[in-house]
Design an enzyme around this catalytic site. Structure first.
Site: not given
Ligand code: ARG
Length: 459
Positions: A278, A291, A318, A323
């Site tokens: 401390s 801790e 996607y 990301q």
């Molecule tokens: N940096 C992106 C991620 O981590 C990669 C894929 C990007 N794909 C796209 N269609 N913009 O997911």
């Protein structure tokens, strides 16, 4: 911004703010080697399937292998202006092999590429975490073995309860950590699927061979549905959930050690090398490492929540949101690895305060259940036995006496079945020796468990 993988249809440049806002290179650069290894398998497959020429495939492979060498020699410095690691590897490859680099991304999208990279990364991480878990278990086991004879007061509700062997308590840690290992190894099966070939989300018209890529990368199977391949992040959630449970176990272990190291308990001494002082109170020796182990649970569970919420209601296929799965994943993985490493070291160096512990075993409260069981063995019902001992405890507390100091006639006033051997019950060794039930704390049972785990962990 470095060269983008897109942009031709854009009549003007993106804002520098957009470039910075959308870039993931700062965190996904750690996927570089997986990205390159995946690309090598992909390039070879393109050549073998005559989608590109054998010569081009060979040039790509050589260039990518040169990049791997650069990483090994720490000569691979990522351009932080790149959009992401996939774009940067492409750019670095161009510098090595020229325009043939433009053929690498044939029949591939960053959508399946990033799914592949994260899966490859996680397979390695799971194996590392499982290995570290084994080392921690071994170090706990050694500590248990070295103190096999030590009996401690056990607690429920943090109130002194009954005697147990220290080794028995430590073996409870081994059991919970073993389930963590099982869970991670089970999740590994669902990480171990090869998504490349899903492309953006619908597959490709080019004659790829996903099986070749799978074999080259050592995955157990390919993913079955291209849309699911780029949407799925439940393999990440599953690993984070497993790490979260593991972190709860580690926080319990840390908390036990913190309590035990207090002057009030004084069961153990944590080595100076794992404590801090401390700035104002010169006498302090604080268990900060423990801790922080306890505290890291917040961060790790935060990572799990973060990815769960990220995925909630996200449409199929996607989306760029995905990301953002990586920073919490990486943080949780780094954190748990650091915790496992230092926890192992702490168990290597912790010292048991045998005398201080032995002094606590005088407390008669520890033997109340043994007296109840003594009465039951003499034919008294459980309910009556509990009442008898309850009255004894209360009267002795009121009069400031010890039960064991009462004479047999005095004891007989509570129950006529009391005989002189009842007094043998006020002993920690007798108490643990009695607990012979399977999974109980008798030395014989604990030695069996210890031997079983030693055999298992050293196999
Ligand atoms: N940096 C992106 C991620 O981590 C990669 C894929 C990007 N794909 C796209 N269609 N913009 O997911």
């Amino acid at each position: 911004m470095a060269k983008k993988l897109w942009g031709t249809r854009f009549p003007k440049k993106t804002s520098t703010l957009t470039d910075a806002f959308t870039s993931s290179i700062a965190f996904d650069k750690r996927l570089a080697s997986y990205d390159i290894i995946g690309s090598i398998a992909h390039a070879k497959m393109l050549g073998e399937c005559a989608i590109i020429s054998k010569k081009d495939a060979a040039s790509l492979t050589q260039g990518l292998q040169a990049l791997l060498k650069d990483i090994e020699k720490k000569k691979f410095s990522v351009d932080m202006r790149a959009e992401d690691i996939h774009s940067y590897v492409q750019e670095a490859l161009f510098k090595k092999v020229g325009s043939v680099a433009d053929k690498l991304h044939t029949a591939r999208s960053r959508n399946d590429q990033v799914a592949l990279d994260v899966r490859m990364y996680l397979l390695d991480q799971i194996d590392e975490i499982v290995e570290s878990l084994g080392l921690l278990q071994k170090s706990i086991l050694k500590f248990a073995r070295n103190n096999i004879e030590v009996i401690i007061p056990g607690y429920t509700h943090l109130q002194m309860a009954q005697c147990v062997l220290l080794a028995h308590h430590l073996l409870s840690y081994i059991e919970s950590l073993a389930r963590d290992t099982q869970r991670l190894n089970d999740a590994r099966k669902r990480v171990d699927l090869m998504p490349l070939g899903a492309c953006a989300f619908s597959g490709t018209g080019l004659p790829i061979d996903r099986e070749k890529v799978r074999r080259a990368l050592g995955f157990s199977a390919v993913t079955e549905n291209s849309i699911d391949s780029v949407s799925d992040r439940d393999f990440i959630i599953e690993v984070l959930a497993d790490i979260s449970i593991l972190s709860v176990h580690l926080s319990r272990i840390a908390e036990d050690l913190i309590l035990w190291s207090t002057r009030e308990f004084n069961f153990i001494d944590i080595d100076y090398s794992f404590c801090t002082g401390s700035s104002i109170m010169p006498h302090k020796k604080n268990p900060d490492v423990l801790e922080l182990i306890r505290g890291s649970v917040g961060k790790i569970h935060g990572a799990l929540s973060s990815v769960l919420i990220l995925l909630k209601g996200l449409p199929s296929s996607y989306n760029r949101d995905l990301q953002l799965d990586k920073p919490p994943l990486f943080e949780a993985v780094d954190s748990i690895k650091g915790i496992l490493e230092i926890a192992t070291q702490i168990f290597e160096s912790v010292v048991i305060e045998k005398q201080a512990i032995a002094a606590r075993l005088d407390d008669e409260a520890l033997f109340s259940v043994d007296i109840v069981e003594y009465l039951i063995e003499k034919g008294v019902s459980y309910r009556q036995a509990h009442d008898v001992v309850g009255r004894l405890v209360r009267d002795c507390l009121d009069k400031g006496k010890k039960i064991s100091a009462l004479s047999i006639p005095e004891l007989k006033r509570y129950s006529p079945v009391f005989e002189v051997e009842a007094l043998k019950m006020f002993n920690a060794q007798v108490s643990v020796n009695r607990k012979k039930s399977y999974g109980g704390t008798s030395p014989q049972r604990v030695r069996q468990q210890l031997a079983r785990w030693e055999k298992k962990l050293n196999a």
